[in-house]
Design a protein around this motif. Structure first.
Motif, PDB file in Angstrom:
ATOM      1  N   UNK A 188      86.874  19.299  41.122  1.00  0.00           N
ATOM      2  CA  UNK A 188      86.213  18.870  39.691  1.00  0.00           C
ATOM      3  C   UNK A 188      87.191  19.106  38.458  1.00  0.00           C
ATOM      4  N   UNK A 189      88.423  18.906  38.885  1.00  0.00           N
ATOM      5  CA  UNK A 189      89.358  19.360  37.844  1.00  0.00           C
ATOM      6  C   UNK A 189      89.264  18.055  36.584  1.00  0.00           C
ATOM      7  N   UNK A 190      88.770  17.004  36.728  1.00  0.00           N
ATOM      8  CA  UNK A 190      88.523  15.970  35.740  1.00  0.00           C
ATOM      9  C   UNK A 190      87.501  16.530  34.632  1.00  0.00           C
ATOM     10  N   UNK A 191      86.534  17.354  35.224  1.00  0.00           N
ATOM     11  CA  UNK A 191      85.281  17.882  34.431  1.00  0.00           C
ATOM     12  C   UNK A 191      85.878  18.902  33.504  1.00  0.00           C
ATOM     13  N   UNK A 192      87.013  19.416  33.588  1.00  0.00           N
ATOM     14  CA  UNK A 192      87.746  20.299  32.495  1.00  0.00           C
ATOM     15  C   UNK A 192      87.770  19.678  31.163  1.00  0.00           C
ATOM     16  N   UNK A 193      88.418  18.500  31.240  1.00  0.00           N
ATOM     17  CA  UNK A 193      88.599  17.690  29.936  1.00  0.00           C
ATOM     18  C   UNK A 193      87.702  16.453  29.764  1.00  0.00           C
ATOM     19  N   UNK A 194      87.102  16.085  30.829  1.00  0.00           N
ATOM     20  CA  UNK A 194      86.103  15.058  30.773  1.00  0.00           C
ATOM     21  C   UNK A 194      86.969  13.566  30.401  1.00  0.00           C
ATOM     22  N   UNK A 195      88.350  13.780  30.289  1.00  0.00           N
ATOM     23  CA  UNK A 195      89.022  12.623  29.994  1.00  0.00           C
ATOM     24  C   UNK A 195      89.013  11.651  31.100  1.00  0.00           C
ATOM     25  N   UNK A 196      88.833  11.863  32.318  1.00  0.00           N
ATOM     26  CA  UNK A 196      89.085  10.868  33.338  1.00  0.00           C
ATOM     27  C   UNK A 196      87.600  10.611  34.313  1.00  0.00           C
ATOM     28  N   UNK A 197      86.522  11.105  33.591  1.00  0.00           N
ATOM     29  CA  UNK A 197      85.096  10.555  34.180  1.00  0.00           C
ATOM     30  C   UNK A 197      84.810   9.603  33.516  1.00  0.00           C
ATOM     31  N   UNK A 198      83.575   8.739  33.982  1.00  0.00           N
ATOM     32  CA  UNK A 198      83.264   7.590  33.586  1.00  0.00           C
ATOM     33  C   UNK A 198      82.338   8.035  32.370  1.00  0.00           C
ATOM     34  N   UNK A 199      82.186   6.636  31.518  1.00  0.00           N
ATOM     35  CA  UNK A 199      81.428   6.789  30.227  1.00  0.00           C
ATOM     36  C   UNK A 199      80.013   7.213  30.561  1.00  0.00           C
ATOM     37  N   UNK A 200      79.520   6.970  31.466  1.00  0.00           N
ATOM     38  CA  UNK A 200      78.219   7.378  32.037  1.00  0.00           C
ATOM     39  C   UNK A 200      78.128   8.907  32.226  1.00  0.00           C
ATOM     40  N   UNK A 201      79.112   9.209  32.960  1.00  0.00           N
ATOM     41  CA  UNK A 201      79.131  10.909  33.266  1.00  0.00           C
ATOM     42  C   UNK A 201      79.388  11.606  31.986  1.00  0.00           C
ATOM     43  N   UNK A 202      80.178  11.069  31.108  1.00  0.00           N
ATOM     44  CA  UNK A 202      80.477  11.965  29.984  1.00  0.00           C
ATOM     45  C   UNK A 202      79.349  11.827  29.090  1.00  0.00           C
ATOM     46  N   UNK A 203      78.538  10.893  28.929  1.00  0.00           N
ATOM     47  CA  UNK A 203      77.242  10.838  28.336  1.00  0.00           C
ATOM     48  C   UNK A 203      76.362  11.846  28.969  1.00  0.00           C
ATOM     49  N   UNK A 204      76.130  11.562  30.311  1.00  0.00           N
ATOM     50  CA  UNK A 204      75.434  12.717  30.931  1.00  0.00           C
ATOM     51  C   UNK A 204      75.518  14.055  30.648  1.00  0.00           C
ATOM     52  N   UNK A 205      76.748  14.305  30.662  1.00  0.00           N
ATOM     53  CA  UNK A 205      77.164  15.735  30.275  1.00  0.00           C
ATOM     54  C   UNK A 205      76.838  16.272  28.989  1.00  0.00           C
ATOM     55  N   UNK A 206      77.081  15.321  27.903  1.00  0.00           N
ATOM     56  CA  UNK A 206      76.555  15.312  26.417  1.00  0.00           C
ATOM     57  C   UNK A 206      75.281  15.608  26.446  1.00  0.00           C
ATOM     58  N   UNK A 207      74.456  14.918  27.057  1.00  0.00           N
ATOM     59  CA  UNK A 207      72.894  14.800  26.888  1.00  0.00           C
ATOM     60  C   UNK A 207      72.442  16.171  27.518  1.00  0.00           C
ATOM     61  N   UNK A 208      72.980  16.513  28.780  1.00  0.00           N
ATOM     62  CA  UNK A 208      72.461  17.879  29.189  1.00  0.00           C
ATOM     63  C   UNK A 208      72.964  18.889  28.059  1.00  0.00           C
ATOM     64  N   UNK A 209      74.140  18.940  27.547  1.00  0.00           N
ATOM     65  CA  UNK A 209      74.318  20.247  26.696  1.00  0.00           C
ATOM     66  C   UNK A 209      73.361  20.032  25.589  1.00  0.00           C
ATOM     67  N   UNK A 210      73.121  18.798  25.112  1.00  0.00           N
ATOM     68  CA  UNK A 210      72.177  18.646  23.793  1.00  0.00           C
ATOM     69  C   UNK A 210      70.962  19.161  24.219  1.00  0.00           C
ATOM     70  N   UNK A 211      70.244  18.873  25.305  1.00  0.00           N
ATOM     71  CA  UNK A 211      68.879  19.273  25.769  1.00  0.00           C
ATOM     72  C   UNK A 211      68.955  20.596  25.773  1.00  0.00           C
ATOM     73  N   UNK A 212      69.961  21.530  26.428  1.00  0.00           N
ATOM     74  CA  UNK A 212      70.075  22.705  26.619  1.00  0.00           C
ATOM     75  C   UNK A 212      69.934  23.399  25.130  1.00  0.00           C
ATOM     76  N   UNK A 213      70.959  23.064  24.280  1.00  0.00           N
ATOM     77  CA  UNK A 213      70.854  23.293  23.018  1.00  0.00           C
ATOM     78  C   UNK A 213      69.492  23.278  22.054  1.00  0.00           C
ATOM     79  N   UNK A 214      68.849  22.313  22.504  1.00  0.00           N
ATOM     80  CA  UNK A 214      67.593  21.897  21.950  1.00  0.00           C
ATOM     81  C   UNK A 214      66.630  22.853  22.420  1.00  0.00           C
ATOM     82  N   UNK A 215      66.426  23.131  23.486  1.00  0.00           N
ATOM     83  CA  UNK A 215      65.661  24.161  24.310  1.00  0.00           C
ATOM     84  C   UNK A 215      65.876  25.527  23.764  1.00  0.00           C
ATOM     85  N   UNK A 216      66.960  26.107  23.770  1.00  0.00           N
ATOM     86  CA  UNK A 216      67.362  27.302  23.156  1.00  0.00           C
ATOM     87  C   UNK A 216      66.828  27.389  21.516  1.00  0.00           C
ATOM     88  N   UNK A 217      66.793  26.288  20.956  1.00  0.00           N
ATOM     89  CA  UNK A 217      66.327  26.123  19.493  1.00  0.00           C
ATOM     90  C   UNK A 217      64.979  26.240  19.394  1.00  0.00           C
TER      91      UNK A 217
END
Length: 385
Positions: A188-217
Motif C-alpha cells: 500500500x505504498x501509494x496510500x502514503x502520499x495518495x498521489x497514484x491512487x484513483x480519484x475515486x479512492x482519494x475521494x473515498x479516503x477524504x470522505x472517510x476522514x471527514x466522517x470520522x472527524x464529524x463523529x468526533x465533533x
C-alpha cells in the motif's frame, strides 16, 4: 527529558530489541476491521498465517461481526447526523515523520480543555463509537497493555491515538498493513502520499476522514487535534476536505529518526503480525529510507497550498528545551486562542513526564554515512547540517 541507556550496535548497525510479546487475546490493529475488509487483506496475502495468527483471525472475525451489527444500529439511528456533521472549528493536523516528536506534541496539545482528540477505542470502532464507547470501554480496558511496546508511552482505550488506525478500521488501505504480513514486505505504498491512487479512492479516503472527524465533533465539542505521520504527505487531499485546517510540523535530527523508526516498525511487526514473529524484516530499513524521501517530496510540493498563517514548523529539540514558550508561539501564530487557558494542563503533563526517558542509539560510522547520504535533503531542509 533525559535519555535512557543506549542500545548497543549489532550487525545491523544499531540496537535491536528482543521480540515484543502481546498476550494472545490482546487486540491487534486489525480488530477494528469488519470481516469483509479484514479477510480481503488476508486473502490478498494468500492466507499465509501462523497457528497463533489463525487464532487471532478468528477473534478478529468475531469482533468484526459485532462491528457490523453496531454499525447498522448507528447508521439507522444517527446516519443523517453523521452525514451532516462538521467540526465546529478547523481541525489541527500534527505532521512529521515517525519518531520526530509528533506523539509528544500531540500529548501537549490535547491538554488544552478546548481540544478534542480521537481515543484508541474510537480508532478501533469508528463505525459505532458514538453509541458504544461509554458502555464498552469500562469492561475491556484490561485487554490492552499499560505501555506501548516501542517507547513505554502510556496506552489504553481512552488514550489518544493516530487517526490512521481509524481509517484502517474503516477498510482503507494504508502502509501500516505491512505489519500484518511482514514476511511479504511493504504494501500500500501509494496510500502514503495518495498521489497514484484513483480519484475515486482519494475521494473515498477524504470522505472517510471527514466522517470520522464529524463523529468526533458530535461526541465532544472543540477543535479536533489529529496526529498521523502519513498525513505529512497528504496536505493536498486534506485541504480538499478541510480547507480551513491548521497544521503544525515537527522535525528531528535524522540520526535520531532512522534507528528509532526502524525499531518502531520492527516492534510493530512483532506485535501486529499474523505470521511467525521475526519473519523476514530485511525490507524495513529500505522502507524507512524511502518513506521519508517520498513523504517530504510531497510535503515540500504541497506546503505552498496552505494559506499564510495556518502552518507552523518547529524542531523537536526546541520543543523539548522550552515547551511552554514553543507552544505559546504556536498558539499565537495559528490563532488557537489564549495559551493561558491551556498552560495549566500542559504544565501538569510536563511535571508528570519529567522522568520519561527516550531511547538512545549508538550508530557506527557506516550507518551515519548512509543516513547522511540518503537523508541529506531533510537534514538541510530542517537545519541539521
Amino acid at each position: 527529558m533525559p535519555d535512557a541507556t543506549p542500545n548497543k550496535p549489532n550487525k545491523h548497525g544499531y540496537g535491536v530489541d528482543p521480540v515484543h510479546h502481546y498476550g494472545w487475546i490482546t487486540p491487534r490493529f486489525w480488530h477494528g476491521m469488519t470481516p469483509g475488509d479484514f479477510w480481503r487483506m488476508v486473502f490478498a496475502n494468500r492466507c499465509k498465517v501462523s497457528v497463533r495468527g489463525a487464532l487471532t483471525c478468528s477473534t478478529i472475525t468475531g469482533v468484526g461481526l459485532f462491528h457490523l451489527g453496531a454499525k447498522l444500529v448507528t447508521d439507522l439511528t444517527m446516519g443523517r447526523k453523521l452525514r451532516l456533521a462538521r467540526p465546529s472549528q478547523p481541525p489541527l493536523f500534527v505532521l512529521g515523520h515517525w519518531r520526530s516528536g509528533t506523539t509528544m506534541l500531540h500529548e501537549l496539545l490535547i491538554r488544552d480543555p478546548r481540544h478534542v482528540f480521537p481515543t484508541t477505542f474510537e480508532c478501533f470502532a469508528p463505525h459505532h463509537f458514538l453509541l458504544t464507547e461509554t458502555a464498552i470501554t469500562p469492561f475491556i480496558s484490561w485487554l490492552l497493555p499499560k505501555k506501548r511496546p516501542m517507547d513505554n508511552v502510556a496506552a489504553g482505550f481512552d488514550r489518544p491515538q493516530e487517526d490512521e488506525f481509524a481509517l484502517c478500521s474503516l477498510g482503507l488501505p494504508t502502509p501500516y498493513r505491512s505489519w500484518a504480513f511482514p514476511d511479504h514486505g511493504p504494501v500500500c505504498g501509494d496510500w502514503l502520499t495518495l498521489d497514484n491512487v484513483s480519484d475515486a479512492d482519494r475521494k473515498r479516503w477524504g470522505e472517510a476522514l471527514r466522517r470520522f472527524v464529524g463523529a468526533l465533533s458530535l461526541k465532544r465539542p472543540g477543535r479536533v487535534i489529529l496526529k498521523s505521520p502519513p498525513h505529512t504527505a497528504r496536505i493536498k487531499t486534506i485541504l480538499e476536505h478541510f480547507p480551513d485546517a491548521r497544521f503544525v510540523h515537527i522535525s528531528r535530527d535524522p540520526l535520531k529518526l532512522f534507528p528509532s523508526t526502524v525499531r518502531l516498525w520492527k516492534s510493530l511487526c512483532d506485535v501486529q503480525t499474523l505470521q511467525p514473529q521475526r519473519a523476514h524484516y530485511d525490507w524495513i530499513e529500505e522502507e524507512v529510507f524511502g518513506n521519508l524521501t517520498r513523504m517530504y517530496e510531497a510535503y515540500d510540493r504541497d506546503r505552498p497550498l496552505i494559506p499564510e498563517g495556518r502552518v507552523v514548523e518547529m524542531r523537536y529539540e526546541d520543543l523539548v528545551a522550552d515547551p511552554l514558550s514553543t507552544l505559546r508561539d504556536l498558539y499565537a501564530n495559528l490563532d488557537l486562542g489564549a495559551f493561558a487557558d491551556a498552560e495549566p494542563g500542559v504544565a501538569a503533563y510536563l511535571a508528570e513526564e519529567k522522568d520519561y526517558k527516550t531511547n538512545r542509539f549508538e550508530l557506527p560510522e557506516e550507518v551515519r554515512e548512509r543516513i547522511n547520504d540518503r537523508w541529506s535533503g531533510y537534514a538541510k531542509r530542517w537545519g541539521y547540517v
